[in-house]
Design a protein around this motif. Sequence first.
Motif, PDB file in Angstrom:
ATOM      1  N   HIS A  31      46.651  40.994  40.628  1.00  0.00           N
ATOM      2  CA  HIS A  31      46.200  40.946  39.232  1.00  0.00           C
ATOM      3  C   HIS A  31      44.717  41.310  39.131  1.00  0.00           C
ATOM      4  CE1 HIS A  31      46.073  39.749  35.061  1.00  0.00           C
ATOM      5  NE2 HIS A  31      45.052  38.955  35.332  1.00  0.00           N
ATOM      6  N   LYS A  32      43.910  40.780  40.067  1.00  0.00           N
ATOM      7  CA  LYS A  32      42.474  41.084  40.056  1.00  0.00           C
ATOM      8  C   LYS A  32      42.245  42.576  40.262  1.00  0.00           C
ATOM      9  CE  LYS A  32      38.162  39.784  42.298  1.00  0.00           C
ATOM     10  NZ  LYS A  32      37.529  39.027  43.371  1.00  0.00           N
ATOM     11  N   ASN A  34      44.308  44.996  39.455  1.00  0.00           N
ATOM     12  CA  ASN A  34      44.730  45.668  38.231  1.00  0.00           C
ATOM     13  C   ASN A  34      43.685  45.568  37.130  1.00  0.00           C
ATOM     14  OD1 ASN A  34      47.120  46.526  39.340  1.00  0.00           O
ATOM     15  ND2 ASN A  34      48.333  44.874  38.503  1.00  0.00           N
ATOM     16  N   GLN A  35      42.925  44.476  37.096  1.00  0.00           N
ATOM     17  CA  GLN A  35      41.892  44.282  36.081  1.00  0.00           C
ATOM     18  C   GLN A  35      40.583  44.988  36.437  1.00  0.00           C
ATOM     19  OE1 GLN A  35      42.727  42.843  33.175  1.00  0.00           O
ATOM     20  NE2 GLN A  35      44.749  42.719  34.103  1.00  0.00           N
ATOM     21  N   SER A  36      40.425  45.395  37.688  1.00  0.00           N
ATOM     22  CA  SER A  36      39.198  46.056  38.135  1.00  0.00           C
ATOM     23  C   SER A  36      39.194  47.509  37.686  1.00  0.00           C
ATOM     24  CB  SER A  36      39.086  46.013  39.661  1.00  0.00           C
ATOM     25  OG  SER A  36      38.997  44.693  40.115  1.00  0.00           O
TER      26      SER A  36
END
Length: 117
Positions: A31-32, A34-36
């Motif tokens: 998830h991290k 994908n958010q970067s």
Amino acid sequence: MMFFDIITPLFFIIFICVFIYILVGNIRQWHKNNQSPIVDADAKIVTKRQHRTTHHNGTDNIPHSSTSYYVTFEFKSGDRLELCVKGSEYGLLAEGDKGTLKFQGTRYLGFERNINE
């Protein structure tokens, strides 16, 4: 017998907790990433390494191995970043290569060599 009546469920509970902990950590990292933002940066390959693990399958007792491939990139600022790459990419990359690294968080997306250098 009382000892095994206590230990067996305890090991099962510990196993489940460790499995959930690892699963949650992997989902959190995914998830991290994908958010970067996707970053393109000039970089140089400074080192490569392989990590081989061997494990035994319980049914046939034949050892099986898997290999993970890592490449360390150095940016113009002097900062370094080690990323896991696929074996097919690993073989195409050489220490000393300069180019543009494309990555997202801890996820390697590609490396384009500078042909002029």
